[in-house]
Design an enzyme around this catalytic site. Structure first.
Site, PDB file in Angstrom:
ATOM      1  N   VAL A   1     -50.287   8.700  16.229  1.00 45.00           N
ATOM      2  CA  VAL A   1     -50.807   7.922  17.356  1.00 45.00           C
ATOM      3  C   VAL A   1     -49.842   6.805  17.725  1.00 45.00           C
ATOM      4  CG1 VAL A   1     -52.726   6.531  18.212  1.00 45.00           C
ATOM      5  CG2 VAL A   1     -53.168   8.500  16.738  1.00 45.00           C
ATOM      6  N   TYR A   2     -49.367   6.059  16.731  1.00 43.77           N
ATOM      7  CA  TYR A   2     -48.400   4.990  17.003  1.00 43.77           C
ATOM      8  C   TYR A   2     -47.170   5.552  17.709  1.00 43.77           C
ATOM      9  CZ  TYR A   2     -44.854   1.413  16.226  1.00 43.77           C
ATOM     10  OH  TYR A   2     -43.847   0.493  16.415  1.00 43.77           O
ATOM     11  N   GLY A   3     -46.595   6.629  17.163  1.00 49.44           N
ATOM     12  CA  GLY A   3     -45.413   7.231  17.774  1.00 49.44           C
ATOM     13  C   GLY A   3     -45.669   7.711  19.186  1.00 49.44           C
TER      14      GLY A   3
ATOM     15  N   THR B   1     -47.777   6.380  21.327  1.00 45.29           N
ATOM     16  CA  THR B   1     -47.818   5.231  22.239  1.00 45.29           C
ATOM     17  C   THR B   1     -46.403   4.756  22.575  1.00 45.29           C
ATOM     18  OG1 THR B   1     -47.991   3.575  20.446  1.00 45.29           O
ATOM     19  CG2 THR B   1     -50.052   4.482  21.331  1.00 45.29           C
TER      20      THR B   1
END
Length: 264
Positions: free
Chosen positions: A152-154, A156
């Site tokens: 998820v972080y990647g 974004t």
């Protein structure tokens, strides 16, 4: 005197940038979601420079109304020249199927919606005043490489790169610049907190981090100087280039680094 606004400016890269811009003679306004954190950081920065060139305010970047209040607060100090969307979180570093919905929703809200809110408010303000440059903070995943446990972080950060390029193109004929900052791998709480949740993963990561990672105070002065010297929209200001990565691996047999002696 340039006036720089930095979201997520009370710790990590954001705080490092605030110090660096202040040392370069700029006025700085920071924000964070915690009022105590903002107040402490502003007090610490003031104690360091002893000049009335730093201010801060609580701001939830996921709320566009709060971001507009940040603009008004900063603009009340002096016209804003540079706006840096730095606020971000990583969330637990685990496979996506193990994430609770509130975990991935929060990462998307802060990293992506928060960045969009900052761009919207700053772009409107800069168009109105006739000048200004927005910078969005890239991170692991911006270049499309996969990071296990950070789906998820990647995602974004991958979306952030696309949006930055798209907004730069949309505002090509306006007085507003839109660019990106890529700090590389920096030893911040954001990085270390995720790794420390898995002791085996943390132990395995230390070797590569000792080759490629850097301290905040190494990276942020360089980024700040590059920002102040940049006049072109659509620029990617990147600290950890391919050439630098190759050089560090080549010198590894001859030069050992230990970045964790002061971190753990």
């Amino acid at each position: 005197m340039k006036h720089v606004v930095i979201t997520g400016g009370s710790r990590g890269i954001g705080l490092g940038l605030a110090k660096s811009f202040l040392n370069l003679g700029c006025r700085v306004t920071i924000c964070a979601s915690s009022p105590k954190s903002v107040d402490k950081s502003v007090a610490d920065l003031f104690a360091e420079i002893r000049e009335e060139r730093v201010a801060g305010i609580e701001c939830d970047v996921t709320d566009v109304r709060a971001v507009r209040l940040l603009w008004e607060f900063a603009q009340g100090k002096a016209p804003i020249d540079i706006w840096i969307n730095n606020a971000g979180i990583s969330g637990p570093q685990v496979p996506f199927v193990q994430l609770a919905s509130q975990n991935y929703e929060q990462v998307v809200d802060v990293n992506l919606v928060g960045m969009l809110n900052g761009c919207r408010v700053a772009a409107e303000g800069f168009v109105h005043q006739g000048f200004g440059h927005i910078y969005n903070m890239e991170g692991m995943g911006s270049d499309g490489r996969l990071i296990m446990g950070l789906a998820v972080y990647g995602s974004t950060k991958r979306a952030l790169r696309y949006f930055t390029q798209a907004l730069s193109a949309e505002l090509k004929h306006s007085p507003v610049g839109v660019s990106a900052l890529s700090p590389g791998i920096v030893l911040t709480d954001l990085l270390l907190e995720g790794l420390r949740e898995n002791s085996e993963q943390f132990a395995n990561a230390q070797k590569i981090l000792n080759i490629l990672a850097d301290e905040v105070d190494t990276v942020t002065p360089w980024l700040a100087r590059k920002v102040l010297g940049n006049q072109k929209s659509g620029t990617l200001i990147a600290w950890l280039t391919i050439g630098k990565i190759l050089f560090r691996f080549l010198r590894t047999p001859f030069s050992k680094r230990d970045l964790f002696s002061s971190q753990i």
